[in-house]
Design a protein around this motif. Sequence first.
Motif, PDB file in Angstrom:
ATOM      1  N   ILE A  42       0.841  -1.188   0.000  1.00 21.96           N
ATOM      2  CA  ILE A  42       0.000   0.000   0.000  1.00 21.96           C
ATOM      3  C   ILE A  42       0.881   1.245   0.000  1.00 21.96           C
ATOM      4  N   LEU A  43       0.415   2.280  -0.661  1.00 24.96           N
ATOM      5  CA  LEU A  43       1.183   3.512  -0.767  1.00 24.96           C
ATOM      6  C   LEU A  43       1.009   4.382   0.476  1.00 24.96           C
ATOM      7  N   LYS A  44       2.050   5.130   0.807  1.00 28.58           N
ATOM      8  CA  LYS A  44       1.972   6.053   1.940  1.00 28.58           C
ATOM      9  C   LYS A  44       0.951   7.159   1.701  1.00 28.58           C
ATOM     10  N   SER A  45       0.640   7.393   0.436  1.00 29.92           N
ATOM     11  CA  SER A  45      -0.334   8.434   0.103  1.00 29.92           C
ATOM     12  C   SER A  45      -1.773   7.943   0.233  1.00 29.92           C
ATOM     13  N   ALA A  46      -1.962   6.682   0.584  1.00 29.88           N
ATOM     14  CA  ALA A  46      -3.313   6.121   0.695  1.00 29.88           C
ATOM     15  C   ALA A  46      -4.078   6.760   1.852  1.00 29.88           C
ATOM     16  N   ALA A  47      -5.389   6.740   1.770  1.00 33.02           N
ATOM     17  CA  ALA A  47      -6.237   7.279   2.827  1.00 33.02           C
ATOM     18  C   ALA A  47      -6.156   6.389   4.069  1.00 33.02           C
ATOM     19  N   ASP A  48      -6.432   6.987   5.227  1.00 34.02           N
ATOM     20  CA  ASP A  48      -6.362   6.249   6.482  1.00 34.02           C
ATOM     21  C   ASP A  48      -7.222   4.988   6.467  1.00 34.02           C
ATOM     22  N   ASN A  49      -8.444   5.107   5.943  1.00 38.01           N
ATOM     23  CA  ASN A  49      -9.346   3.950   5.960  1.00 38.01           C
ATOM     24  C   ASN A  49      -8.844   2.827   5.059  1.00 38.01           C
ATOM     25  N   GLU A  50      -8.067   3.172   4.016  1.00 36.21           N
ATOM     26  CA  GLU A  50      -7.505   2.143   3.133  1.00 36.21           C
ATOM     27  C   GLU A  50      -6.410   1.363   3.862  1.00 36.21           C
ATOM     28  N   LEU A  51      -5.597   2.053   4.656  1.00 35.15           N
ATOM     29  CA  LEU A  51      -4.562   1.378   5.431  1.00 35.15           C
ATOM     30  C   LEU A  51      -5.194   0.426   6.449  1.00 35.15           C
ATOM     31  N   ILE A  52      -6.225   0.873   7.129  1.00 36.46           N
ATOM     32  CA  ILE A  52      -6.899   0.030   8.117  1.00 36.46           C
ATOM     33  C   ILE A  52      -7.504  -1.201   7.440  1.00 36.46           C
ATOM     34  N   ALA A  53      -8.108  -0.995   6.276  1.00 33.01           N
ATOM     35  CA  ALA A  53      -8.692  -2.118   5.522  1.00 33.01           C
ATOM     36  C   ALA A  53      -7.603  -3.092   5.088  1.00 33.01           C
ATOM     37  N   ALA A  54      -6.445  -2.569   4.690  1.00 32.48           N
ATOM     38  CA  ALA A  54      -5.333  -3.416   4.258  1.00 32.48           C
ATOM     39  C   ALA A  54      -4.826  -4.281   5.412  1.00 32.48           C
ATOM     40  N   ILE A  55      -4.728  -3.690   6.599  1.00 30.39           N
ATOM     41  CA  ILE A  55      -4.269  -4.443   7.776  1.00 30.39           C
ATOM     42  C   ILE A  55      -5.224  -5.600   8.060  1.00 30.39           C
ATOM     43  N   ARG A  56      -6.516  -5.328   8.041  1.00 26.62           N
ATOM     44  CA  ARG A  56      -7.506  -6.384   8.311  1.00 26.62           C
ATOM     45  C   ARG A  56      -7.455  -7.468   7.239  1.00 26.62           C
ATOM     46  N   THR A  57      -7.230  -7.061   5.997  1.00 31.37           N
ATOM     47  CA  THR A  57      -7.191  -8.030   4.892  1.00 31.37           C
ATOM     48  C   THR A  57      -6.025  -8.995   5.038  1.00 31.37           C
ATOM     49  N   VAL A  58      -4.819  -8.475   5.270  1.00 35.82           N
ATOM     50  CA  VAL A  58      -3.659  -9.366   5.359  1.00 35.82           C
ATOM     51  C   VAL A  58      -3.707 -10.203   6.632  1.00 35.82           C
ATOM     52  N   HIS A  59      -4.315  -9.665   7.688  1.00 38.36           N
ATOM     53  CA  HIS A  59      -4.454 -10.437   8.924  1.00 38.36           C
ATOM     54  C   HIS A  59      -5.327 -11.670   8.701  1.00 38.36           C
ATOM     55  N   GLN A  60      -6.290 -11.557   7.808  1.00 36.83           N
ATOM     56  CA  GLN A  60      -7.182 -12.676   7.502  1.00 36.83           C
ATOM     57  C   GLN A  60      -6.542 -13.691   6.559  1.00 36.83           C
ATOM     58  N   GLY A  61      -5.306 -13.426   6.157  1.00 37.77           N
ATOM     59  CA  GLY A  61      -4.600 -14.362   5.290  1.00 37.77           C
ATOM     60  C   GLY A  61      -4.774 -14.099   3.811  1.00 37.77           C
ATOM     61  N   ALA A  62      -5.447 -13.015   3.475  1.00 39.82           N
ATOM     62  CA  ALA A  62      -5.641 -12.663   2.069  1.00 39.82           C
ATOM     63  C   ALA A  62      -4.588 -11.649   1.640  1.00 39.82           C
ATOM     64  N   ALA A  63      -4.483 -11.450   0.339  1.00 44.94           N
ATOM     65  CA  ALA A  63      -3.526 -10.474  -0.191  1.00 44.94           C
ATOM     66  C   ALA A  63      -4.222  -9.140  -0.399  1.00 44.94           C
ATOM     67  N   TYR A  64      -3.485  -8.056  -0.124  1.00 42.58           N
ATOM     68  CA  TYR A  64      -4.025  -6.720  -0.377  1.00 42.58           C
ATOM     69  C   TYR A  64      -3.068  -5.989  -1.310  1.00 42.58           C
ATOM     70  N   LEU A  65      -3.607  -5.517  -2.428  1.00 43.91           N
ATOM     71  CA  LEU A  65      -2.814  -4.717  -3.353  1.00 43.91           C
ATOM     72  C   LEU A  65      -3.518  -3.395  -3.604  1.00 43.91           C
ATOM     73  N   TYR A  66      -2.751  -2.330  -3.541  1.00 48.75           N
ATOM     74  CA  TYR A  66      -3.287  -1.021  -3.887  1.00 48.75           C
ATOM     75  C   TYR A  66      -3.789  -1.090  -5.333  1.00 48.75           C
ATOM     76  N   PRO A  67      -4.899  -0.417  -5.666  1.00 45.77           N
ATOM     77  CA  PRO A  67      -5.510  -0.551  -6.997  1.00 45.77           C
ATOM     78  C   PRO A  67      -4.540  -0.489  -8.173  1.00 45.77           C
ATOM     79  N   SER A  68      -3.595   0.444  -8.149  1.00 43.16           N
ATOM     80  CA  SER A  68      -2.655   0.556  -9.270  1.00 43.16           C
ATOM     81  C   SER A  68      -1.775  -0.684  -9.356  1.00 43.16           C
ATOM     82  N   ALA A  69      -1.443  -1.272  -8.198  1.00 42.79           N
ATOM     83  CA  ALA A  69      -0.629  -2.482  -8.189  1.00 42.79           C
ATOM     84  C   ALA A  69      -1.414  -3.659  -8.740  1.00 42.79           C
TER      85      ALA A  69
END
Length: 218
Positions: free
Chosen positions: A104-131
Amino acid sequence: MSIRIILADDHAVVRTGLSMLIQAQPDMEVIDTAADGKEAFDKSVRLNPDVVIMDLSMPPGENGLSATARLKEAKPEINVLVLTMHDDEEYLFRILKAGASGYILKSAADNELIAAIRTVHQGAAYLYPSAARTLIQEFLHRVDQGKDLDDYQVLTEREREILTYIAKGYSNKEIAELLHVSVKTVETHKAHVMEKLQVKSRPELVKYALKKGLLDLE
């Protein structure tokens, strides 16, 4: 039960800001922070967090890419979310090859970072849209070129090593002794290999290894 997090970034102000954001979540807890990759690795091995948020560039210490690769070998059950300012294809593939679960990019919104943390914790992959778009484009390019999309390429070096030992008939305990890691670590790597290769048993792993010619490797 809270998601236990270690936050690694070389800027104290970033660590403080992100820690405040994460601590404000009812299901998250920052158990420690680190200023470079080595410190992140050492603390993660000792504290065994659920997720490590890893900055990619942390001069003059060890960078996040190297620390991620070492951590995934030592503790494959820990999920790593890479935080970076680089929206670049080269960095994306290097991050995924190192074993990170998210990017995830440092320029991402706060809620996107929180969502990314929950996603990877569940064992799934999280990629920023451009990635995600970059990976899809690469996939389509390989299909257009008629290239074989080989699952073996997505395995880490340690996963390939363990696959080879399994194919040669070594038990999990024997592999652990040879690699100087715990049996649990070997079992976790084996589970990741089976998931990536989409096989369900040890015999299927052996069959795959034979097909790939891994038994000829010394």
